[in-house]
Design a protein around this motif. Structure first.
Motif, PDB file in Angstrom:
ATOM      1  N   HIS A 127     -20.982  30.994  51.429  1.00 44.01           N
ATOM      2  CA  HIS A 127     -19.795  30.645  50.633  1.00 44.01           C
ATOM      3  C   HIS A 127     -20.049  30.870  49.124  1.00 44.01           C
ATOM      4  CE1 HIS A 127     -18.478  29.121  54.489  1.00 44.01           C
ATOM      5  NE2 HIS A 127     -19.636  28.487  54.566  1.00 44.01           N
ATOM      6  N   GLU A 141     -19.984  22.521  50.710  1.00 43.68           N
ATOM      7  CA  GLU A 141     -21.098  23.216  51.368  1.00 43.68           C
ATOM      8  C   GLU A 141     -21.744  24.246  50.436  1.00 43.68           C
ATOM      9  OE1 GLU A 141     -19.843  25.305  54.855  1.00 43.68           O
ATOM     10  OE2 GLU A 141     -21.822  26.180  55.226  1.00 43.68           O
ATOM     11  N   HIS A 194     -26.299  27.892  55.817  1.00 35.19           N
ATOM     12  CA  HIS A 194     -25.048  27.133  55.894  1.00 35.19           C
ATOM     13  C   HIS A 194     -25.327  25.691  56.291  1.00 35.19           C
ATOM     14  CE1 HIS A 194     -22.092  30.553  55.783  1.00 35.19           C
ATOM     15  NE2 HIS A 194     -23.238  31.204  55.970  1.00 35.19           N
ATOM     16  N   PHE A 195     -24.307  24.854  56.107  1.00 38.28           N
ATOM     17  CA  PHE A 195     -24.323  23.504  56.675  1.00 38.28           C
ATOM     18  C   PHE A 195     -23.039  23.312  57.466  1.00 38.28           C
ATOM     19  CE2 PHE A 195     -27.266  23.118  53.080  1.00 38.28           C
ATOM     20  CZ  PHE A 195     -28.372  22.606  53.744  1.00 38.28           C
TER      21      PHE A 195
END
Ligand SMILES: [Zn+2]
Length: 348
Positions: A127, A141, A194-195
């Motif tokens: 992102h 995130e 990522h989370f």
């Protein structure tokens, strides 16, 4: 009843090698009895009927299969299968496809992996900019993927690697541009960070997931709008390497951080599909879990997570550096296919 008989009745187990041996067509796939394959590869097999679990062990290897499950436990790590383990007339079966694309490359990496010295690693903080990723309260995130990538970059440089970042600031980068950068710069590995988040079971769902490219001919573990795409991408050329890479990183995260294991999974995410080198996407835990989220927001914990990922990378490097060591995960030499399967690269 004698004590031993009572114990046997309670456990209700049977030895797998008493079952049939023929390969069968099942749900449109070639399936083989797990016991036959296991025994042919030098492991001992025990089926626990009550739980539909099948254990296969050797001195260095422990496999656990569960009937109707899409996962196999391989030396303590959950790995997604493309087709569920089946039970036909009391005989536990596994798809030949999964033996070829998942079990064998992980148990006998020296036979499947193209040896390569690792120099440059591309890190992709998920992102950025207008794309915040998951949001919980005031946490985005994109903030924590960048923080983890920065920490990981520092640690990898200390370990002697060159590091490329797809972004080092809060900027928006199109998805195809991320693997394109790694390809252009000749990176040896690609790691997207990522989370995760969930709307269902927020208090229960936690732990890392590590994704690699879906094998050609299979559906993804979590098909997000991919429909019935079973096709090939450039990433499938390094599919075995990506699987082993994902396995080593997931194993390290679960073991070093004592995290709940949500498994090695398959996906055709754009960042994975377009990467020419072994590529993984790490979901480093759930921002929606009340305890795990607090850890994700903590710099000390992210440092430990970065250390675990570095350990996973080093474990992968050890298995794939020339000269390749064979059968490191399992000490036994593999034997030929039980039925016709496509030839694999590197097979003698
Ligand atoms: Zn994300």
């Amino acid at each position: 009843m004698r004590k031993t008989s009572v114990l046997a009745a309670m456990l209700c187990f049977s030895l797998c090698f008493s079952v049939a041996h023929a390969a069968v067509r099942f749900n449109g796939q070639d399936y083989v009895p797990i016991a036959t394959w296991v025994r042919a590869n030098g492991l001992h097999c025990l089926q626990l009927r009550r739980g539909d679990e099948i254990f296969a062990t050797s001195r260095t290897t422990r496999l656990v299969f569960d009937v109707k499950s899409h996962y196999a436990e391989i030396n303590g790590v959950q790995v997604a299968l493309s087709f569920p383990v089946a039970n036909q007339k009391g005989v536990a079966l596994i798809a030949q496809f999964d033996l070829d694309t998942t079990i064998r490359p992980l148990l006998f990496p020296g036979r499947y992996i193209t040896p390569k010295t690792l120099k440059t690693i591309c890190l992709d903080p998920g992102h950025g900019g207008k794309d915040t990723g998951n949001r919980t309260f005031w946490h985005s995130e994109k903030t924590y993927t960048l923080a983890l990538a920065s920490e990981l970059s520092d640690q990898l440089k200390k370990a002697g690697f060159n590091v490329i970042l797809t972004r080092s600031k809060d900027t928006y980068i199109e998805l195809p541009d991320r693997p394109a950068l790694a390809n252009r710069r000749g990176a040896d590995l690609f790691v997207s960070l990522h989370f995760n988040a969930t709307q269902i079971g927020r208090d229960q769902v936690k732990g890392p997931e590590t994704y690699c490219i879906t094998p050609v001919g299979a559906s993804s573990t979590n098909a997000r709008g991919e429909g019935s795409d079973h096709g090939s991408t450039i990433a499938n050329r390094a599919g075995d390497e990506s699987l082993l890479f994902a396995y080593q990183v997931q194993k390290s995260l679960v073991q070093n951080l004592n995290m709940n294991d949500r498994g090695v999974r398959h996906a055709r995410f754009i960042v994975l599909c377009n990467s020419k080198m072994p590529a993984i996407l790490v979901e480093g835990g759930y921002m929606t879990h009340p305890v795990e989220s607090e850890k994700i927001y903590d710099a000390t914990y992210r440092r430990q997570m970065a250390q675990a990922i570095v350990k996973g990378i080093l474990a992968y490097q050890k298995l794939t550096s020339p000269p390749a060591s064979s059968a490191v995960l399992g000490a036994n030499k593999p034997v030929g296919h039980l039925n016709k399967a496509s030839p694999r690269k590197g097979s003698p």
